[in-house]
Design a protein around this motif. Structure first.
Motif, mmCIF file in Angstrom:
data_model
loop_
_atom_site.group_PDB
_atom_site.id
_atom_site.type_symbol
_atom_site.label_atom_id
_atom_site.label_comp_id
_atom_site.label_asym_id
_atom_site.label_seq_id
_atom_site.Cartn_x
_atom_site.Cartn_y
_atom_site.Cartn_z
ATOM 1 N N ALA A 18 0.654 -1.342 -0.101
ATOM 2 C CA ALA A 18 0.162 0.000 -0.435
ATOM 3 C C ALA A 18 1.163 1.312 0.280
ATOM 4 O O ALA A 18 0.370 1.690 -0.146
ATOM 5 C CB ALA A 18 -0.991 0.081 1.219
ATOM 6 N N SER A 19 2.080 0.980 0.287
ATOM 7 C CA SER A 19 3.077 2.459 0.196
ATOM 8 C C SER A 19 3.815 2.467 -1.388
ATOM 9 O O SER A 19 4.765 3.004 -0.492
ATOM 10 C CB SER A 19 3.509 2.526 1.864
ATOM 11 N N THR A 20 3.498 1.266 -2.117
ATOM 12 C CA THR A 20 4.504 1.565 -2.826
ATOM 13 C C THR A 20 3.829 1.642 -4.367
ATOM 14 O O THR A 20 2.364 1.621 -4.499
ATOM 15 C CB THR A 20 5.150 -0.314 -3.271
ATOM 16 N N LEU A 21 4.474 2.773 -4.569
ATOM 17 C CA LEU A 21 3.944 3.127 -6.481
ATOM 18 C C LEU A 21 5.060 3.254 -7.748
ATOM 19 O O LEU A 21 5.811 3.862 -7.227
ATOM 20 C CB LEU A 21 3.208 4.940 -6.407
ATOM 21 N N SER A 22 4.679 2.356 -8.393
ATOM 22 C CA SER A 22 5.389 2.117 -9.673
ATOM 23 C C SER A 22 4.855 2.633 -11.055
ATOM 24 O O SER A 22 3.451 2.589 -11.365
ATOM 25 C CB SER A 22 5.528 0.535 -10.018
ATOM 26 N N VAL A 23 5.904 3.681 -11.493
ATOM 27 C CA VAL A 23 4.985 4.313 -12.731
ATOM 28 C C VAL A 23 5.454 3.762 -13.661
ATOM 29 O O VAL A 23 6.682 3.898 -13.981
ATOM 30 C CB VAL A 23 5.047 5.788 -12.840
ATOM 31 N N VAL A 24 5.026 3.255 -15.486
ATOM 32 C CA VAL A 24 5.219 2.480 -15.991
ATOM 33 C C VAL A 24 5.371 3.438 -17.223
ATOM 34 O O VAL A 24 3.973 4.048 -17.522
ATOM 35 C CB VAL A 24 4.765 1.037 -16.159
ATOM 36 N N VAL A 25 5.888 3.223 -17.962
ATOM 37 C CA VAL A 25 5.619 4.501 -19.173
ATOM 38 C C VAL A 25 6.213 3.820 -19.904
ATOM 39 O O VAL A 25 7.888 3.627 -20.376
ATOM 40 C CB VAL A 25 6.128 5.719 -18.876
ATOM 41 N N PRO A 26 5.769 3.249 -20.958
ATOM 42 C CA PRO A 26 5.910 2.988 -22.379
ATOM 43 C C PRO A 26 6.705 3.883 -23.446
ATOM 44 O O PRO A 26 5.941 5.480 -23.772
ATOM 45 C CB PRO A 26 4.658 2.284 -22.794
ATOM 46 N N LEU A 27 7.571 3.426 -24.177
ATOM 47 C CA LEU A 27 8.762 4.896 -25.135
ATOM 48 C C LEU A 27 8.621 4.055 -26.703
ATOM 49 O O LEU A 27 8.960 2.957 -26.310
ATOM 50 C CB LEU A 27 9.378 5.893 -24.729
ATOM 51 N N PHE A 28 8.560 5.243 -27.555
ATOM 52 C CA PHE A 28 8.734 4.710 -28.290
ATOM 53 C C PHE A 28 9.479 6.270 -29.472
ATOM 54 O O PHE A 28 8.450 7.246 -29.953
ATOM 55 C CB PHE A 28 7.736 4.465 -29.229
ATOM 56 N N ASN A 29 10.585 6.474 -29.366
ATOM 57 C CA ASN A 29 10.720 7.629 -30.498
ATOM 58 C C ASN A 29 10.972 9.213 -29.140
ATOM 59 O O ASN A 29 10.037 9.790 -29.980
ATOM 60 C CB ASN A 29 10.729 7.926 -31.721
ATOM 61 N N GLU A 30 11.260 8.665 -27.964
ATOM 62 C CA GLU A 30 10.314 10.397 -26.979
ATOM 63 C C GLU A 30 11.493 10.667 -26.387
ATOM 64 O O GLU A 30 11.468 11.247 -25.602
ATOM 65 C CB GLU A 30 9.533 9.527 -25.620
ATOM 66 N N ALA A 31 12.770 10.877 -27.288
ATOM 67 C CA ALA A 31 14.203 11.346 -26.722
ATOM 68 C C ALA A 31 13.721 12.820 -26.161
ATOM 69 O O ALA A 31 14.132 13.354 -25.050
ATOM 70 C CB ALA A 31 15.706 10.858 -27.400
ATOM 71 N N LYS A 32 12.862 13.757 -27.103
ATOM 72 C CA LYS A 32 13.067 15.130 -26.937
ATOM 73 C C LYS A 32 12.212 15.390 -26.038
ATOM 74 O O LYS A 32 12.959 17.383 -25.193
ATOM 75 C CB LYS A 32 12.666 15.673 -28.283
ATOM 76 N N GLY A 33 11.500 14.612 -25.342
ATOM 77 C CA GLY A 33 10.396 15.197 -24.460
ATOM 78 C C GLY A 33 10.332 14.805 -22.839
ATOM 79 O O GLY A 33 9.605 14.958 -22.234
ATOM 80 N N LEU A 34 11.514 13.423 -22.958
ATOM 81 C CA LEU A 34 11.583 12.293 -22.121
ATOM 82 C C LEU A 34 12.374 13.349 -20.592
ATOM 83 O O LEU A 34 11.869 12.806 -19.636
ATOM 84 C CB LEU A 34 12.307 11.230 -22.404
ATOM 85 N N SER A 35 13.308 13.935 -20.889
ATOM 86 C CA SER A 35 13.886 15.054 -20.062
ATOM 87 C C SER A 35 12.846 15.581 -18.968
ATOM 88 O O SER A 35 12.485 15.386 -18.125
ATOM 89 C CB SER A 35 14.422 15.759 -20.592
ATOM 90 N N GLY A 36 12.241 16.594 -20.241
ATOM 91 C CA GLY A 36 10.819 17.599 -19.743
ATOM 92 C C GLY A 36 10.059 16.547 -19.260
ATOM 93 O O GLY A 36 9.618 16.377 -17.254
ATOM 94 N N LEU A 37 9.237 15.311 -19.507
ATOM 95 C CA LEU A 37 8.412 14.859 -18.518
ATOM 96 C C LEU A 37 9.294 14.124 -17.482
ATOM 97 O O LEU A 37 8.074 13.753 -16.691
ATOM 98 C CB LEU A 37 8.023 13.455 -19.858
#
Length: 347
Positions: A18-37
């Motif tokens: 209950a105290s753990t949360l994993s955020v899963v983010v699939p990526l495909f050619n998202e290099a430009k916006g990944l740092s901001g996200l």
């Protein structure tokens, strides 16, 4: 001397989950916006750590990108949350990337969101609130409206969900997206699904438990262009229908019944016209039309059956849904100078 009672192991595990949360983010050619996200996700993580005492991690699944997305993901700072970067051996598709993230996430709640920035990280707190405060196991998001989409696309989406729910044993909410949170037991239930042809929206709805909807306004895509077009959306719709619903088979059966009734009515009408009015039976045109209609319908039915047979063949083969080429982990508790642990699937 009295001994202080200890929590049962199951309760201890539940409390930890209950105290753990994993955020899963699939990526495909998202290099430009990944740092901001990542900065926005990290900001939400800091807030949730202070407000909720949650321990967070983010899993970036590089689904065969060709623009250096994996390298950017590995360079991101592990503050204040742990980072896992899972690089798949090639592009296996979004459903496979979601499964890879789910498989590698630690026990506990799991949240899925897209890597193009259109799923606002600020909404994570709302999803967590519906989970922890209101007791929902599945909290999914849906577009508040589709006013900015074309009439054709809105009609297509409405038709897809109508057909899908007609042939499904459990109704899937219309406009439900992949931006959703699963509690620990909901995530464990989805992990038990053995099929390889997966439709994530359908599976996370089919498991049951308490589910809640949260409407949101998708943000504009800040970088790059979407890889989805009309043909890929049609392919995704066919994949979802044949993976989760028997509606196409029911449509094929009804179409066959309709044609049979039409042929019976047409044949009876011709017989009546011949016997009562002495009219000649129409020949060449009616024959050609009948053959073409019946032949076209038969080809459609064969195609529908072929889709389901292909799914059966894929399940029988039992091939893995994805392969991991590289997996790196950065722990937030480690010092800034520590190198991330890196392992290759071949080792």
């Amino acid at each position: 001397m009295a001994v202080k009672p200890t929590k049962p192991a199951s309760r201890a595990r539940a409390s930890s989950s209950a105290s753990t949360l994993s955020v899963v983010v699939p990526l495909f050619n998202e290099a430009k916006g990944l740092s901001g996200l990542h900065e926005r996700i990290a900001e939400v993580a800091r807030y949730l750590q202070v407000k909720r005492g949650l321990s967070l991690e983010v899993l970036y699944v590089d689904d065969g990108s060709s623009d250096g997305t994996g390298a950017v993901a590995k360079s991101l700072p592990a503050t204040p949350l742990d980072i896992q970067v899972i690089t798949l051996s090639r592009n296996f598709g979004k459903e496979a990337a979601l499964l890879a993230g789910l498989d590698h996430a630690r026990p506990g709640a799991v949240l899925f969101m897209d890597g193009d920035g259109q799923h606002p990280p600020d909404l994570i707190d709302t999803l967590v609130s519906r989970w922890l405060d209101d007791g929902y196991d599945v909290v999914y998001t849906a577009k508040a409206h589709r006013g900015n989409e074309t009439w054709l696309r809105r009609t297509g989406v409405r038709s897809f969900y109508t057909l899908l729910n007609w042939g499904a044993r459990h109704k899937i909410p219309q406009d439900a997206g992949d931006f959703r949170l699963l509690s620990a037991r909901a995530a464990a239930a989805v992990r038990q699904m053995p099929e390889r042809n997966r439709f994530f929206k359908g599976l996370s709805s089919w498991i049951g438990f308490r589910q809640a909807r949260v409407d949101y306004e998708p943000a504009a895509r800040a970088h790059g262009a979407t890889t989805w077009n009309v043909w890929t959306l049609i392919g995704l719709s066919i994949e979802g229908l044949t993976s989760f619903s028997v509606a196409p088979l029911r449509v094929a059966s009804l179409l066959g019944i309709l044609l049979a009734l039409t042929a019976l009515f047409f044949g009876s009408w011709i017989i009546l016209e011949t016997l009562l009015y002495g009219k000649d039976v129409p020949g060449y045109p009616s024959l050609v039309v009948s053959v073409m209609v019946i032949g076209g319908v038969q080809l459609i039915l064969i195609g529908v059956l072929g889709e389901y047979i292909g799914k059966l063949l894929s399940e029988i083969k039992g091939r893995p849904v994805y392969f991991v080429a590289e997996h790196s982990v950065k722990r937030a508790s480690e010092s800034a100078k520590a190198r991330p642990m890196t392992s290759r699937a071949a080792e």
